[in-house]
Design a protein around this motif. Sequence first.
Motif, PDB file in Angstrom:
ATOM      1  N   ILE A  80       2.194   1.612  -3.412  1.00  0.00           N
ATOM      2  CA  ILE A  80       1.192   2.082  -4.378  1.00  0.00           C
ATOM      3  C   ILE A  80       1.048   3.589  -4.253  1.00  0.00           C
ATOM      4  CG2 ILE A  80      -1.250   2.039  -5.017  1.00  0.00           C
ATOM      5  CD1 ILE A  80      -1.346  -0.831  -4.371  1.00  0.00           C
ATOM      6  N   MET A  81       0.939   4.070  -3.012  1.00  0.00           N
ATOM      7  CA  MET A  81       0.712   5.502  -2.859  1.00  0.00           C
ATOM      8  C   MET A  81       1.945   6.305  -3.264  1.00  0.00           C
ATOM      9  SD  MET A  81      -2.275   5.826  -2.550  1.00  0.00           S
ATOM     10  CE  MET A  81      -2.485   7.592  -2.404  1.00  0.00           C
ATOM     11  N   SER A  82       3.125   5.729  -3.061  1.00  0.00           N
ATOM     12  CA  SER A  82       4.326   6.485  -3.415  1.00  0.00           C
ATOM     13  C   SER A  82       4.383   6.746  -4.917  1.00  0.00           C
ATOM     14  CB  SER A  82       5.582   5.754  -2.949  1.00  0.00           C
ATOM     15  OG  SER A  82       5.839   4.653  -3.789  1.00  0.00           O
ATOM     16  N   MET A 101       0.050   8.299  -6.245  1.00  0.00           N
ATOM     17  CA  MET A 101      -0.678   9.370  -5.584  1.00  0.00           C
ATOM     18  C   MET A 101      -1.106  10.463  -6.566  1.00  0.00           C
ATOM     19  SD  MET A 101       0.055  11.450  -2.203  1.00  0.00           S
ATOM     20  CE  MET A 101       0.971  12.902  -2.602  1.00  0.00           C
ATOM     21  N   TRP A 133       0.829  -1.212   0.000  1.00  0.00           N
ATOM     22  CA  TRP A 133       0.000   0.000   0.000  1.00  0.00           C
ATOM     23  C   TRP A 133       0.856   1.251   0.000  1.00  0.00           C
ATOM     24  CZ3 TRP A 133      -4.391   0.553  -1.905  1.00  0.00           C
ATOM     25  CH2 TRP A 133      -5.322  -0.505  -1.886  1.00  0.00           C
ATOM     26  N   ALA A 134       1.921   1.204   0.826  1.00  0.00           N
ATOM     27  CA  ALA A 134       2.809   2.360   0.867  1.00  0.00           C
ATOM     28  C   ALA A 134       3.431   2.575  -0.514  1.00  0.00           C
ATOM     29  CB  ALA A 134       3.887   2.146   1.918  1.00  0.00           C
ATOM     30  N   LEU A 147      -3.630   9.436  -9.029  1.00  0.00           N
ATOM     31  CA  LEU A 147      -4.921   9.295  -8.356  1.00  0.00           C
ATOM     32  C   LEU A 147      -5.567  10.662  -8.148  1.00  0.00           C
ATOM     33  CD1 LEU A 147      -6.962   7.467  -6.912  1.00  0.00           C
ATOM     34  CD2 LEU A 147      -5.718   7.872  -4.794  1.00  0.00           C
ATOM     35  N   TYR A 189      -5.361   0.977  -9.619  1.00  0.00           N
ATOM     36  CA  TYR A 189      -4.901  -0.164  -8.835  1.00  0.00           C
ATOM     37  C   TYR A 189      -4.459  -1.295  -9.762  1.00  0.00           C
ATOM     38  CZ  TYR A 189      -4.664  -3.942  -5.492  1.00  0.00           C
ATOM     39  OH  TYR A 189      -4.201  -4.991  -4.743  1.00  0.00           O
TER      40      TYR A 189
END
Lengths: 301, 285
Positions: free
Chosen positions: B14-16, B19, B11-12, B22, B250
């Motif tokens: 993916i967001m890095s 973001m 998850w970390a 998104l 995702y």
Amino acid sequence: MKTKFALLLGALLLATTAHARLNIVVTTPDLASIAKEVGGDKVEITTLARPTEDPHFVDAKPSFIVKLNRADALIEGGADLEIGWLPALLTGARNAKIQSGQPGRILGNAGVVMLEVPTTLTRAEGDIHPLGNPHYVIDPVNAKIVAAHLADAFAKLDSAGAEAYRANAKKFTDALDAKLAEWTAKLAPFKGAKVVSYHNSWPYFAARYGLTMNIFLEPKPGIPPSPAHLASVIARMKEENARVIIVDPYLNRKTAQTVARSTDATVVDVAQMPGGVKGADSYIALEDYLVNSLAAALEKK
Amino acid sequence: MSIDVPDAMTWAQIMSVMMWPLVACLVLPGVLVYYGLHIIRREVIFVDLALAQVATLGTCVCLYLGHEADDPHNYFWSLGFTLAGALLFTFTRPSKHARVPQEALIGIIYVVAAAAGILLLSKSPHGKEELQRTLVGDLLTVTPPQIGRTAALYAVIGVVHFIFRKQFIKLSFDHDHAAKGGWSVHFWDFLFYALFGLIVTSFVQVGGVLMVFSYLIVPAACATFLVNSLLVRLLVGWCVATLASIVGLYASFELDVPTGAAVVCALGGALLLTGIAAPLLRRCR
Ligand SMILES: [Zn+2]
């Protein structure tokens, strides 16, 4: 999914047990193969471009940013080969260790004499080789320079392994030296022979083995073949008796075949990236393949 | 060893990476969805595809003239072409008496703009790459300033649409009466298409032609399938756009595939699901 978790777990375990392993990202498979030779088991090599992909135009994927974000070092060609896709990814990766000027930013071409460096350049004239021809790794003598430079660069990042890196580079260089004599001998009978290539990515290879490669299916590097240009290529090939066309895996083989039909030439599949042709997965295996298949095609004519 | 550790890492991770894509996918499609409702109602579905392609043609001309892809010239060339296209569409509004239906003209403009783009980029050194970029954009490497500029522009356009909502809505949803109302239909039509051109031009820079088209039409189509009132359609459309964006981003990360194309396919999937669900929902009522 399962394999992914296993890989992640594996990566975690490795990260905790072998803390000294350098995590190195390499833009193209040719440089990666040399980095593997030099780094041995002290480094973890990740390659971005696939061997069959055009190194000028690589599709950006999310994993690239993750890989760049976690890299201890980045090896790139150094002659704008990756200018079309790497800069935006680097911005996204936000990794200070691999910003230009840092020891973690390694230029593969340090010490290499670049060919075809343009004296003037305007974009309108069309060129994707603005800093000289970036396809230099295919010349074994350049590969030796790259290996020595990588050993130095790795040693800077991991002084404990310095000796191992230099020993590995020496081993690779010795193996190349032995092979180079064999390759040169094999192509010696074809000195000056004309070989037509699709993209101008072979001048280093041609210079090393005394071949002549000055006819290209592309009118300018990166500009797709136009009908008028192909017509002039066909005329030149007939005139100069050029009977071999080489094509990289990501270029349009059909164009080459069309030209070959009107000139009675042979199309040879080649690649500059280990893994780009079947069975040639290391630098030396690839060079073996190239020398042998070119010698065979030139012999026929 | 538990699986939680890699999961949290994922998850970390993916967001890095995801973001800013998104944020772009949550903030920017809002106006597109609203325009999509108008476009569907006007039955000029392919206008946006054609305008996006014309915007792209402007970029191609700019590249052909030797400017770099990130040159600000690019935007103005693109915008100029789009406004010319908007003018063209204003005066070819569909009418029952037309000899050649407007849809045919729209199709021709799309095809010719695409072909002309190919011609121009065949002379450009990074042509092959730019050509693909015009289709699926550069969503993965979108930058915060780029999102900020585009969002600010969309906010202004949103305000204009809110102030003149009566005129715009009447034009799209009740054109015959609007024409008889005595006010300048051509003026409002041109304003509609010109603002639309601005939206499309800005979004093409981020998401490419395919994504502009999908964000405009798919959420609006889903909403039109499901509900009737304009406001509820807008809300449903926004939900569809948001959900499909998240799923697409995702999937792009998890399967490691190009981001723009993944979002477009996720939107396609959303329409498929709606197509299956809508008749069932109606039967339940
Ligand atoms: Zn090249």
